[in-house]
Design an enzyme around this catalytic site. Structure first.
Site, short mmCIF file in Angstrom:
data_model
loop_
_atom_site.label_atom_id
_atom_site.label_comp_id
_atom_site.label_asym_id
_atom_site.label_seq_id
_atom_site.Cartn_x
_atom_site.Cartn_y
_atom_site.Cartn_z
N ALA A 58 7.19 7.84 3.88
CA ALA A 58 6.21 8.32 2.91
C ALA A 58 4.94 8.81 3.60
CB ALA A 58 5.88 7.21 1.92
N GLN A 79 11.09 4.00 -1.75
CA GLN A 79 11.19 2.54 -1.82
C GLN A 79 10.53 1.92 -3.04
OE1 GLN A 79 10.47 0.49 1.92
NE2 GLN A 79 11.22 2.25 3.09
N VAL A 130 11.13 6.26 18.96
CA VAL A 130 10.11 6.12 19.99
C VAL A 130 10.31 4.78 20.69
CG1 VAL A 130 7.64 5.88 20.45
CG2 VAL A 130 8.46 7.60 18.82
N CYS A 139 3.91 -3.71 -0.57
CA CYS A 139 3.93 -3.89 -2.02
C CYS A 139 3.88 -5.37 -2.38
CB CYS A 139 5.15 -3.25 -2.66
SG CYS A 139 5.01 -3.15 -4.46
N ASP A 174 1.84 1.60 6.41
CA ASP A 174 1.99 0.15 6.58
C ASP A 174 1.62 -0.35 7.96
OD1 ASP A 174 2.96 0.20 4.01
OD2 ASP A 174 5.06 -0.03 4.57
N LYS A 201 -0.46 -2.62 1.36
CA LYS A 201 0.49 -1.71 2.00
C LYS A 201 1.42 -1.15 0.94
CE LYS A 201 0.13 -4.05 6.47
NZ LYS A 201 -0.63 -2.98 7.14
N THR A 202 1.02 -0.02 0.37
CA THR A 202 1.79 0.60 -0.71
C THR A 202 1.90 2.10 -0.48
OG1 THR A 202 -0.17 1.07 -2.09
CG2 THR A 202 0.86 -1.10 -2.34
N ALA A 203 2.86 2.72 -1.16
CA ALA A 203 2.99 4.18 -1.08
C ALA A 203 1.75 4.86 -1.66
CB ALA A 203 4.25 4.63 -1.83
N ALA A 204 1.14 4.24 -2.65
CA ALA A 204 -0.09 4.79 -3.23
C ALA A 204 -1.20 4.84 -2.20
CB ALA A 204 -0.51 3.97 -4.44
N CYS A 207 -0.63 -1.06 -7.48
CA CYS A 207 0.56 -1.90 -7.63
C CYS A 207 0.93 -1.93 -9.11
CB CYS A 207 0.28 -3.31 -7.12
SG CYS A 207 1.74 -4.36 -7.10
#
Length: 555
Positions: free
Chosen positions: A159, A189, A224, A307, A444, A452-455, A487
């Site tokens: 993301a 996710q 990596v 999340c 994250d 720690k969210t996609a938002a 959230c």
């Protein structure tokens, strides 16, 4: 499953699933070697699952994990010894097959002519030139010669990585950008909670990586291994070198399934599930539907996790289903959290407590899951008492939803980029590395003290894009990230408490309270989560369209 033969006795492939063992047995394979550590990706089965399936068919399964890009001479010697002892033919696998081929190639040095090693590897689709250079250099990888050079290199195509690449290109279509990610697929996710609640199918949350990354970026399909920030270089698996002018680090977070004793032996069976893995979220919904009575446990480890509301989201949706089916009176729900409170932002707790009471949930704070016995249906927790002392609590269950402990990926934690806790050390406002001015991080893996969210990644991506380009052009780095996170707490099917907050737990609603009061359960918030957020993710966030995500500028 594409199987590639290196020799008559050894073939390689990418990650396999437990269900593949029956077909491999029919093809004549008598042993398998896993060269991939558990927990590298959210869709990855654990070796214990592979081992059980192999043993049931009379096959031998061996676990020789190697971190991507870190194949040592000792690893190669061990691989050679194990391979020699195994019943043949053997199938080796890792994420893509590269590690297995590298191990084989190094183990054959002195036994097989070098041209033959290279030819066999090439015929199987793997280039081992990086290994040749490493052997010739006494086992050390030179960083003065690059296999590739790009102005901007982004580590991670999830993301955060896809979003920041899109935001950069939205500002300048002519940028030379490379995204490094070994995965074939990209997951939405945030949708896995709804898969576990029977709202989405798992297939709705996945797309091919090549279709998600913005047009115009160079996709380097590799992992990596290490960073050389003083040389503006990083080392990939196979010992390839990539040079950069600016680096963006966002590979996500590592789920430490091994952090709970016995968990990997029972995941996906014995009533043990987790919405934190793509292939297990459907099992959550299966267990919820099948449970008629008994004890259901929902666990949450110590922070940070991605999340933070996901563990209790699973609990609320499950409780709602059992309530609607008239089963709740026969099912005892317990929420076992390592934290001291139900939710980190107090403004949202009253609404959540209403649902705790509705589903008659037994709340247990400062209880951290440390061990699990699947066949015995028992979970062991370490409880921290008010005076700081600890004891052990055992709970039986018929179903348990587990949130695994989480940490920065291994190659980040051991790198020069990491802080003492293992996260990429950045300024929490500009997202620029504190010691390397041409490096930024988001998502994250960053050290920022936000959820720690996609938002959060959606808000961070434009900030990184603005600041990276400012530094590239010699301007002041001035775009500011305020710690925003969101959230959507799915308290029942059809209603959500939409928690939105910035650094320090300050409530930060995106909508006026007359339209949507995030501190109260709302059907509009559910509609946003189910209908609007998925296309917003795929078609806006990952396309560089920064709706409601424009960065603020520092004075």
């Amino acid at each position: 499953m594409e199987i590639r033969a290196l020799t008559p006795e050894l073939s390689v492939t990418a990650q396999i699933q437990p269900a593949d063992l029956a077909e491999l047995n029919k093809l004549g394979f008598r042993s398998v070697v896993c060269n991939r550590p558990d927990g590298e990706a959210g869709d990855q089965p654990l070796f214990k699952e592979i081992s059980r399936a192999a043993e049931a068919l009379g096959m031998v399964a061996v676990y020789l994990p190697v971190e991507s890009g870190k194949v040592s001479d000792e690893n190669a010697v061990e691989f050679g010894k194990v391979f020699d002892s195994l019943p043949k033919p053997t199938l080796g696998y890792c994420r893509t097959g590269t590690r297995t081929v590298t191990l084989w190639a190094l183990s054959q040095a002195g036994r097989t002519p070098l041209p033959e090693i290279l030819e066999r590897s090439s015929q199987a689709g793997f280039k081992m030139h990086g290994v040749v250079r490493r052997i010739a250099n006494g086992g050390k990888t030179p960083v003065d010669v690059a296999d590739a050079r790009h102005d901007i290199v982004i580590v991670g195509g999830g993301a955060a990585g896809a979003a920041v690449a899109a935001s950069l290109l939205a500002r300048d279509r002519h940028l030379d950008i490379a995204v490094i990610d070994p995965a074939d697929v990209h997951y939405y996710q945030p949708g896995w909670t709804l898969v576990g609640g029977g709202v989405f199918t798992a297939e709705q949350t996945v797309r091919q990586m090549g279709a998600v990354l913005p047009r115009g970026v160079h996709w380097i399909k590799a992992a990596v291994a290490a960073f050389e920030p003083e040389q503006d270089a990083l080392i990939l698996d196979g010992c390839r070198i990539v040079k950069y002018k600016h680096l963006v680090v966002c590979p996500g977070i590592k789920l430490n399934w091994n952090g709970i004793e016995g968990l990997i032996d029972t995941l996906g069976r014995n009533g043990v599930t987790s919405n934190y893995r793509y292939d297990l979220a459907p099992y959550t919904w299966k267990l919820v539907q099948e449970l008629k009575s008994g004890k259901a446990l929902f666990t949450q480890p110590t922070m940070p996790i991605k999340c933070a509301g996901a563990p209790q989201k699973a609990m609320y949706l499950s409780g709602d289903h059992w309530l609607r089916q008239g089963r709740l009176k026969d099912i005892n729900i317990s929420f076992m959290t390592a934290g001291p409170a139900l939710f980190g932002v107090a403004d949202y707790v009253p609404a959540l407590m209403e649902y705790i009471k509705r589903y008659n949930v037994d709340l247990n704070f400062t209880h951290n899951l440390t061990a699990i016995d699947g066949p015995g249906r028992k979970a062991v927790f370490t409880r921290t008492k008010a005076d700081g002392t600890k004891d052990t609590v055992e709970r039986s269950f018929d179903m348990i939803h587990v949130c695994p402990p989480q940490q920065a990926p291994d190659f980040i934690r051991v790198s020069p980029l990491a802080d003492a806790a293992g996260w990429v050390e950045v300024d929490q406002t500009t997202l620029r590395h504190r010691r390397y001015n041409n490096i930024f991080a988001l998502g994250d893996v960053s050290s920022t003290p936000n959820a720690k969210t996609a938002a959060a990644a959606r808000k961070q991506a434009p900030v990184v894009a603005e600041n990276l380009l400012a530094d590239r052009e010699g301007r002041k780095v001035s775009a500011s990230y305020d710690g925003y996170g969101s959230c959507p707490l799915t308290v029942e099917r059809g209603k959500i408490v939409l928690a939105e907050f910035t650094y320090g737990g300050k409530v930060a609603p995106s909508f006026p309270s007359w339209l949507l009061d995030g501190t109260r359960p709302s059907r509009l918030a559910w509609w946003l989560k189910e209908r609007i957020m998925p296309p917003l993710y795929w078609e806006a966030m990952l396309k560089g369209r920064e709706w409601m995500a424009k960065p603020e500028m520092l004075d």
